[in-house]
Design an enzyme around this catalytic site. Sequence first.
Site, PDB file in Angstrom:
ATOM      1  CB  CYS A 175      -2.099   6.673   1.505  1.00 24.83           C
ATOM      2  SG  CYS A 175      -0.898   6.024   2.676  1.00 24.83           S
ATOM      3  CD  GLU A 213      -1.876   2.319   1.185  1.00 23.71           C
ATOM      4  OE1 GLU A 213      -1.852   2.988   0.121  1.00 23.71           O
ATOM      5  OE2 GLU A 213      -1.675   2.811   2.288  1.00 23.71           O
TER       6      GLU A 213
END
Length: 515
Positions: free
Chosen positions: A299, A265
């Site tokens: 993110c 990720e």
Amino acid sequence: MIDIKSVLGRLGIEEINSGVTTGTNWLEGKGAVTSVHSPIDGKEIAKVKNASIEEYEEVMTNAQAAFKIWRKMPAPQRGEIVRQIGLALRESKEDLGALVTYEMGKIYQEGLGEVQEMIDICDFAVGQSRLLNGWTMHSERPEHRIMDQYQPLGVLGLITAFNFPVAVWAWNSMIAAIAGDVVIWKPSSKTPLSAIATQNIIVKVLKENNIPEGVFNLCIAKSSVLGDNFAADKRIPLFSVTGSTRVGKRVGGIVGERLGKSILELGGNNAIIITPSADLNITIPAIVFGSVGTAGQRCTSTRRLIIHDSIYDDVKKRLISAYNQVVNKIGNPLDADTLVGPLIDQGSVIDFKYAVEQVQKEGGNIIFGGEVLKGEGYESGNYVVPCLAEAKNEFHIVQEETFAPILYMLKYSDFDEALEIHNGVPQGLSSSIFTQNVREEQLFISEVGSDCGIANVNIGTSGAEIGGAFGGEKETGGGRESGSDSWKAYMRRQTNTINYSTELPLAQGLKFNLD
């Protein structure tokens, strides 16, 4: 204002803390002693004794032994342990949220929200522990049955980032736990105290249930001690890594070389398409939260706006007005009135300043912010004014992820152009469109639309719920964590063919006769 000293005491954070445990047993921490400073005021919070390579080996030995026991416990019983961990987190929500804020710099509401994510994924995992389902298929052969099932995988190597110092641990560890795996957690060196506090919170559950040492492990260590060798360890079948694309490529490459599995990720360059029919009353708040929330250090933070040229000036005017409100609410994130706290450290401030300078060098225009704040309340030097910049998608700086609150405004004329701009970056994590046009909405989430792992309609790029699979495509890494069927990545899949006849027919009708 929250009394941080009392919070630290209740969470078991001392002046000097061991950074290595096998669950309830804390090792000495024979590695380097490092200081942890708050980005809020620059003051030292506490010290951490890092793990040595010998202590890592002790952790691994315990983890391997624990796996042999943990995997045999029925999944619903493992779910019961996770349920109790969720209850323990509920009891410490305010304190852990405050520590996350003080150590990482996100506002207290976001700190509380992060701990709530941990609680939510515990609740999700409890139910999932009774739903580790396989399939049963009809065989082409008489009196045969085919099925597939999922088995525990082994030791999960978990590397987490500073921006969500505890939630990502829960996303991975709670799902891994109900899957029958054990976890070795290496948190960010920027936020180790939140990890230590988390281990302190769950220790009561582990003791009361006689959970073997080695199921929930913590190993805080310098990369010079536990870095490439961690990724290369063949005793770890699965790595989950949250971090930059650069880090993910390195770790993923090492794991892949030994044919291990990885959940990556990584970076995002998340965009919102704003169409002429967009309801700007909900669009503007979504943009502002997505771009300045967590000081642009999620993110999923909004990095790019792709705005139809017919409404560009209106959106611009509204955003400048909204950012003017934000400016008055930059400060100590423990203060209830604050909306934007500091960046994590001076390295991030340097990255922010570089992006502001670079976008102008490439021909862009700063229309708001971009300064580093100084003076009373900003002594740490980590506070910046969120930046709005008019730019073009092909700018090198726009193609990169800057982990800071800088938002690039881009124009488009027709919808195909908007999609081309949107997908024209190396990353592919989160995306969004604001529209009242059903055709545009459906195209955006179709096979010709957003190429991201997350594609939202009339909500922003940031703030995902735990029920969906979280992750992205391209340089974001392709991994999935948290909800939906992400649990499958933490298990090994096995196909079984069972013959309950007295004959041995072969598949595809083959004949292989022996006298």
